[in-house]
Motif scaffolding. Sequence first.
Motif, PDB file in Angstrom:
ATOM      1  N   PHE A 216       1.004  -1.384   0.035  1.00 19.66           N
ATOM      2  CA  PHE A 216       0.103   0.021  -0.113  1.00 19.66           C
ATOM      3  C   PHE A 216       0.695   1.414   0.037  1.00 19.66           C
ATOM      4  O   PHE A 216       0.625   2.276  -0.708  1.00 19.66           O
ATOM      5  N   SER A 217       2.120   1.466   0.891  1.00 19.07           N
ATOM      6  CA  SER A 217       2.624   2.646   1.057  1.00 19.07           C
ATOM      7  C   SER A 217       3.750   2.764  -0.336  1.00 19.07           C
ATOM      8  O   SER A 217       3.597   3.724  -0.957  1.00 19.07           O
ATOM      9  N   ALA A 218       4.095   1.559  -1.108  1.00 22.12           N
ATOM     10  CA  ALA A 218       4.720   1.613  -2.055  1.00 22.12           C
ATOM     11  C   ALA A 218       3.935   2.122  -3.310  1.00 22.12           C
ATOM     12  O   ALA A 218       4.251   3.053  -4.119  1.00 22.12           O
ATOM     13  N   MET A 219       2.800   1.644  -3.315  1.00 27.53           N
ATOM     14  CA  MET A 219       1.558   2.109  -4.355  1.00 27.53           C
ATOM     15  C   MET A 219       1.155   3.618  -4.203  1.00 27.53           C
ATOM     16  O   MET A 219       1.494   4.232  -5.070  1.00 27.53           O
ATOM     17  N   THR A 220       1.099   4.059  -3.099  1.00 26.27           N
ATOM     18  CA  THR A 220       0.752   5.304  -2.586  1.00 26.27           C
ATOM     19  C   THR A 220       2.083   6.397  -3.227  1.00 26.27           C
ATOM     20  O   THR A 220       1.711   7.304  -3.655  1.00 26.27           O
ATOM     21  N   ILE A 221       3.426   6.097  -2.985  1.00 27.30           N
ATOM     22  CA  ILE A 221       4.361   6.810  -3.164  1.00 27.30           C
ATOM     23  C   ILE A 221       4.494   7.042  -5.087  1.00 27.30           C
ATOM     24  O   ILE A 221       4.696   8.037  -5.489  1.00 27.30           O
ATOM     25  N   TYR A 222       4.220   5.667  -5.422  1.00 30.11           N
ATOM     26  CA  TYR A 222       4.447   5.523  -6.727  1.00 30.11           C
ATOM     27  C   TYR A 222       3.464   6.339  -7.412  1.00 30.11           C
ATOM     28  O   TYR A 222       3.591   7.169  -8.459  1.00 30.11           O
ATOM     29  N   ALA A 223       1.986   6.479  -6.990  1.00 27.97           N
ATOM     30  CA  ALA A 223       0.886   6.966  -7.523  1.00 27.97           C
ATOM     31  C   ALA A 223       1.073   8.514  -7.360  1.00 27.97           C
ATOM     32  O   ALA A 223       0.715   9.389  -8.414  1.00 27.97           O
TER      33      ALA A 223
END
Length: 328
Positions: A216-223
Motif C-alpha cells: 500500500f505505501s509503495a503504491m501510494t508513493i508511486y501514484a
Amino acid sequence: MTMFVGLDVHKEYHHATVMDEDGEILRRQRFPNSLEEVKSFFSDIDDGKVALEASYFWKPVYDELEEMGFEVKLAHPRKTRVIADEKIKTDLRASEALAQLLRMDWLPETYVPPADIRELRELLRRRVSLVESRTKYKNKIQAELTKRRIDLEGTPWHGPWLSQLEDLEIDSVEDYMAIVRSLNERIDRIEKEVKEKAEEREEVMLIKSITGFSYFSAMTIYASIGEKDRFPGPKELCSYFGVIPSTEQSGGKEKHGGITKEGDNYVRRVLNQCAWSHVNNSDSYITEFFERLKRRKGKPIAITAAARKLVVAIYWMLEREEKFRPGG
C-alpha cells in the motif's frame, strides 16, 4: 482562430469566459454542471484551449473535455491567484482571469497524471477513507466498553479479545460491529486489488524492496510521483514531497528553517511512517545516518532527514531500475 476558454468549475454550476487571440471576450455564460450542458456550451468551439482550476470537481469536467478533443490545462489555484493579482491588475472574475492567463501563456499549471494513475489515486484514497471510518466505529466501541467499565483480556481487535466482545450482547456494540465487519470486507477487497496492481508494476515493486514499505505505501508513493521523468533530479522530487528545508534570504545571508511541507500532507505522512519503520527494522546506510543525526539534532529532525534520503534513494532506484541497496 484559436479560442481561449476559462472555466470556473463548481458543484452545481460552471462559469465560463470565451476569449479570442486579441483578448476580446466573445462570450460569458453560467450553465449547470452536467455533461449535456458542457457539450452544449463547447459545441460551436472548433479550435480551443481550456483552462480550469484544480478544485474538488475538476476531474470529471477535465475528462469530458479531453474526450471532446480540447487541449485542457489545469491551473494551480494559489499560484493562479497570485499571478492574476500581480500581472492582470484588474478585478476579473475567475473564469475571465483563467482565459486571460491562458491566452497570455501565464497560466501556472499543476500536474495531471495519466488516467490509470488517477484511477490508482482514487482507489488508494477510497481505502484511506474506509479505514478512517472503521477507526471511528472502533473508537465508538471502545467508548461503550469504557462507559460500562468493561476491560477485556488480550490484544484489542484480535482473537480472544474479539470473542469476548461478541459475547457481551450489547446492542450498541453489535450495531457498531456490524459496520466494522462490512468495512473490513471492503477494505480487504481494495487491499487485494492494490496488491494485484502493485505486482503488475515494476516501479512499485522496486519501491517495496525498501524495508518499511508495504504494497500500500509503495503504491501510494508511486501514484503520487506519477511520471518520474517530470522530475529532473532527486532534489526536485524531494521538493515535490515537501521534505526539503525552507530557505529565507536576508542581507546576503541564507537561513534554513523547517521543511516546506509542499504537496500532499497524507503522502508525506505515509513517507514519514515508512521512514520510522525503516530505521527501526533495517541496518541500512539510512538507518546509520538517522542514528548519527538523532544524537545531534533529536528524533523529529533526524526522521525527516531520513525520509528525504529515502526519496533520493527512490529517485535513483526508479532511474536505474534497481532494487534498494542497504549499503548505499
